[in-house]
Design a protein around this motif. Structure first.
Motif, PDB file in Angstrom:
ATOM      1  N   MET A   1       0.883  -1.341  -0.015  1.00  0.00           N
ATOM      2  CA  MET A   1      -0.060  -0.022   0.058  1.00  0.00           C
ATOM      3  C   MET A   1       0.841   1.293  -0.016  1.00  0.00           C
ATOM      4  SD  MET A   1      -3.213  -1.100  -0.042  1.00  0.00           S
ATOM      5  CE  MET A   1      -4.115   0.650   0.616  1.00  0.00           C
ATOM      6  N   THR A   2       0.233   2.341  -0.569  1.00  0.00           N
ATOM      7  CA  THR A   2       1.086   3.682  -0.625  1.00  0.00           C
ATOM      8  C   THR A   2       0.172   4.756  -0.368  1.00  0.00           C
ATOM      9  OG1 THR A   2       2.282   2.663  -2.465  1.00  0.00           O
ATOM     10  CG2 THR A   2       2.440   4.882  -2.271  1.00  0.00           C
ATOM     11  N   TRP A   3       0.942   5.773   0.472  1.00  0.00           N
ATOM     12  CA  TRP A   3       0.174   7.056   0.464  1.00  0.00           C
ATOM     13  C   TRP A   3       0.736   8.169  -0.783  1.00  0.00           C
ATOM     14  CZ3 TRP A   3      -3.791   8.315   3.224  1.00  0.00           C
ATOM     15  CH2 TRP A   3      -4.020   7.558   4.639  1.00  0.00           C
ATOM     16  N   TYR A   4       0.150   8.576  -1.389  1.00  0.00           N
ATOM     17  CA  TYR A   4       0.258   9.614  -2.441  1.00  0.00           C
ATOM     18  C   TYR A   4      -0.185  10.891  -1.894  1.00  0.00           C
ATOM     19  CZ  TYR A   4       1.450   5.945  -5.649  1.00  0.00           C
ATOM     20  OH  TYR A   4       2.016   4.904  -6.260  1.00  0.00           O
ATOM     21  N   ARG A   5       0.143  12.105  -2.461  1.00  0.00           N
ATOM     22  CA  ARG A   5      -0.470  13.325  -2.281  1.00  0.00           C
ATOM     23  C   ARG A   5      -0.263  14.192  -3.615  1.00  0.00           C
ATOM     24  NH1 ARG A   5       3.972  16.131   1.837  1.00  0.00           N
ATOM     25  NH2 ARG A   5       5.754  16.392   0.387  1.00  0.00           N
ATOM     26  N   GLN A   6      -1.273  14.964  -3.783  1.00  0.00           N
ATOM     27  CA  GLN A   6      -1.080  15.897  -4.779  1.00  0.00           C
ATOM     28  C   GLN A   6      -1.709  17.222  -4.212  1.00  0.00           C
ATOM     29  OE1 GLN A   6      -3.255  14.467  -8.325  1.00  0.00           O
ATOM     30  NE2 GLN A   6      -1.839  15.782  -9.507  1.00  0.00           N
ATOM     31  N   ALA A   7      -0.761  18.419  -4.632  1.00  0.00           N
ATOM     32  CA  ALA A   7      -1.290  19.698  -4.494  1.00  0.00           C
ATOM     33  C   ALA A   7      -1.959  20.241  -5.569  1.00  0.00           C
ATOM     34  CB  ALA A   7      -0.334  20.407  -3.811  1.00  0.00           C
ATOM     35  N   PRO A   8      -2.783  21.258  -5.603  1.00  0.00           N
ATOM     36  CA  PRO A   8      -3.352  22.156  -6.719  1.00  0.00           C
ATOM     37  C   PRO A   8      -2.132  22.445  -7.747  1.00  0.00           C
ATOM     38  CG  PRO A   8      -4.483  22.680  -4.817  1.00  0.00           C
ATOM     39  CD  PRO A   8      -3.245  21.779  -4.207  1.00  0.00           C
ATOM     40  N   GLY A   9      -2.135  22.235  -8.906  1.00  0.00           N
ATOM     41  CA  GLY A   9      -1.287  22.489  -9.954  1.00  0.00           C
ATOM     42  C   GLY A   9       0.278  21.737  -9.907  1.00  0.00           C
ATOM     43  N   LYS A  10       0.067  20.889  -9.245  1.00  0.00           N
ATOM     44  CA  LYS A  10       1.451  20.050  -8.965  1.00  0.00           C
ATOM     45  C   LYS A  10       1.333  18.574  -9.464  1.00  0.00           C
ATOM     46  CE  LYS A  10       3.691  23.057  -5.641  1.00  0.00           C
ATOM     47  NZ  LYS A  10       4.264  23.080  -4.134  1.00  0.00           N
ATOM     48  N   LEU A  11       2.494  17.892  -9.381  1.00  0.00           N
ATOM     49  CA  LEU A  11       2.198  16.430  -9.861  1.00  0.00           C
ATOM     50  C   LEU A  11       1.949  15.772  -8.455  1.00  0.00           C
ATOM     51  CD1 LEU A  11       5.284  16.301 -12.456  1.00  0.00           C
ATOM     52  CD2 LEU A  11       3.011  16.069 -12.963  1.00  0.00           C
ATOM     53  N   ARG A  12       1.560  14.474  -8.789  1.00  0.00           N
ATOM     54  CA  ARG A  12       1.156  13.613  -7.762  1.00  0.00           C
ATOM     55  C   ARG A  12       2.548  13.243  -7.162  1.00  0.00           C
ATOM     56  NH1 ARG A  12      -0.653   8.226 -10.051  1.00  0.00           N
ATOM     57  NH2 ARG A  12       1.722   8.296 -10.626  1.00  0.00           N
ATOM     58  N   ASP A  13       2.863  13.105  -5.797  1.00  0.00           N
ATOM     59  CA  ASP A  13       4.079  12.633  -5.270  1.00  0.00           C
ATOM     60  C   ASP A  13       3.762  11.406  -4.469  1.00  0.00           C
ATOM     61  OD1 ASP A  13       4.999  15.914  -4.107  1.00  0.00           O
ATOM     62  OD2 ASP A  13       5.558  14.817  -6.053  1.00  0.00           O
TER      63      ASP A  13
ATOM     64  N   ASP B   1       3.584  20.654   2.944  1.00  0.00           N
ATOM     65  CA  ASP B   1       2.946  19.370   3.006  1.00  0.00           C
ATOM     66  C   ASP B   1       1.586  19.417   2.517  1.00  0.00           C
ATOM     67  OD1 ASP B   1       5.148  18.639   6.054  1.00  0.00           O
ATOM     68  OD2 ASP B   1       5.268  17.877   4.018  1.00  0.00           O
ATOM     69  N   THR B   2       1.067  20.540   2.549  1.00  0.00           N
ATOM     70  CA  THR B   2      -0.237  20.783   2.032  1.00  0.00           C
ATOM     71  C   THR B   2      -0.622  20.166   0.914  1.00  0.00           C
ATOM     72  OG1 THR B   2      -0.535  23.047   3.482  1.00  0.00           O
ATOM     73  CG2 THR B   2      -1.990  22.640   1.754  1.00  0.00           C
ATOM     74  N   ALA B   3      -1.768  19.336   0.934  1.00  0.00           N
ATOM     75  CA  ALA B   3      -2.359  18.420  -0.424  1.00  0.00           C
ATOM     76  C   ALA B   3      -3.205  17.618  -0.081  1.00  0.00           C
ATOM     77  CB  ALA B   3      -0.885  17.583  -0.849  1.00  0.00           C
ATOM     78  N   LEU B   4      -4.017  17.219  -0.982  1.00  0.00           N
ATOM     79  CA  LEU B   4      -4.830  16.064  -0.742  1.00  0.00           C
ATOM     80  C   LEU B   4      -3.961  14.615  -0.637  1.00  0.00           C
ATOM     81  CD1 LEU B   4      -7.777  15.040  -0.880  1.00  0.00           C
ATOM     82  CD2 LEU B   4      -7.365  14.542  -3.249  1.00  0.00           C
ATOM     83  N   TYR B   5      -4.189  13.888   0.347  1.00  0.00           N
ATOM     84  CA  TYR B   5      -3.655  12.533   0.667  1.00  0.00           C
ATOM     85  C   TYR B   5      -4.453  11.488   0.162  1.00  0.00           C
ATOM     86  CZ  TYR B   5       0.461  15.303   2.750  1.00  0.00           C
ATOM     87  OH  TYR B   5       1.472  15.888   3.145  1.00  0.00           O
ATOM     88  N   TYR B   6      -4.118  10.651  -0.561  1.00  0.00           N
ATOM     89  CA  TYR B   6      -4.822   9.327  -0.463  1.00  0.00           C
ATOM     90  C   TYR B   6      -4.020   8.028  -0.581  1.00  0.00           C
ATOM     91  CZ  TYR B   6      -3.385   9.529  -5.488  1.00  0.00           C
ATOM     92  OH  TYR B   6      -2.848   9.866  -6.703  1.00  0.00           O
ATOM     93  N   CYS B   7      -4.558   6.912  -0.278  1.00  0.00           N
ATOM     94  CA  CYS B   7      -3.919   5.728   0.058  1.00  0.00           C
ATOM     95  C   CYS B   7      -4.342   4.964  -1.352  1.00  0.00           C
ATOM     96  CB  CYS B   7      -4.423   4.908   1.045  1.00  0.00           C
ATOM     97  SG  CYS B   7      -6.258   4.606   1.162  1.00  0.00           S
ATOM     98  N   ALA B   8      -3.448   4.113  -1.950  1.00  0.00           N
ATOM     99  CA  ALA B   8      -3.644   3.381  -3.057  1.00  0.00           C
ATOM    100  C   ALA B   8      -3.000   1.990  -2.929  1.00  0.00           C
ATOM    101  CB  ALA B   8      -3.041   4.048  -4.198  1.00  0.00           C
ATOM    102  N   ARG B   9      -3.426   1.178  -3.681  1.00  0.00           N
ATOM    103  CA  ARG B   9      -3.068  -0.227  -3.461  1.00  0.00           C
ATOM    104  C   ARG B   9      -1.972  -0.611  -4.789  1.00  0.00           C
ATOM    105  NH1 ARG B   9      -6.786  -5.365  -4.778  1.00  0.00           N
ATOM    106  NH2 ARG B   9      -6.009  -5.268  -6.794  1.00  0.00           N
ATOM    107  N   ASP B  10      -0.517  -0.117  -4.110  1.00  0.00           N
ATOM    108  CA  ASP B  10       0.735  -0.629  -4.936  1.00  0.00           C
ATOM    109  C   ASP B  10       1.740  -0.055  -3.975  1.00  0.00           C
ATOM    110  OD1 ASP B  10       1.481   2.409  -6.974  1.00  0.00           O
ATOM    111  OD2 ASP B  10       1.120   2.243  -4.808  1.00  0.00           O
TER     112      ASP B  10
END
Length: 118
Positions: free
Chosen positions: A34-46, A90-99
């Motif tokens: 499992m992975t935590w990703y984040r994405q801020a407005p106007g930026k690439l996913r990290d 660190d401000t961003a939308l954080y989400y979990c993903a299956r990888d």
């Protein structure tokens, strides 16, 4: 039905802490990395942090090493991210993903917003 539901986001001050959770149902959680990703407005996913099925292998983005800790509870089907010493970046939308941090996931949650501001 597969569900991945994140919680724990919110507003934190610089230097503060938050703990995010991702509760999973609909597949055998303990079989998958499992992975935590984040994405801020106007930026690439990290990729923030990833963990192997047993928790033995873990990797972090350089930007969060020493501040964030990823862990999992395979009995409670829960993935967590402890975030300390938060910064405005660190401000961003954080989400979990299956990888395992590859970005090629087929399943992800809707995300929880983290805002770091004074």
């Amino acid at each position: 039905q597969v569900r991945m539901v994140e919680s724990g986001g919110g507003l934190a001050q610089p230097g503060g802490s938050l703990t995010l959770s991702c509760v999973v149902s609909g597949f055998t959680f303990s079989d998958y990395a499992m992975t935590w990703y984040r994405q801020a407005p106007g930026k690439l996913r990290d990729m923030v942090a990833a963990i192997s099925p047993t928790g033995y292998n873990i990797k972090y983005a350089d930007s969060v090493k020493g501040r964030f800790t990823i862990y999992r509870d395979n009995f409670r089907n829960t993935l967590s991210l402890q975030m300390n010493s938060l910064k405005s970046e660190d401000t961003a939308l954080y989400y979990c993903a299956r990888d395992y941090g590859s970005g090629t996931y087929s399943l992800r949650g809707q995300g929880t917003q983290v805002t770091v501001s004074s």
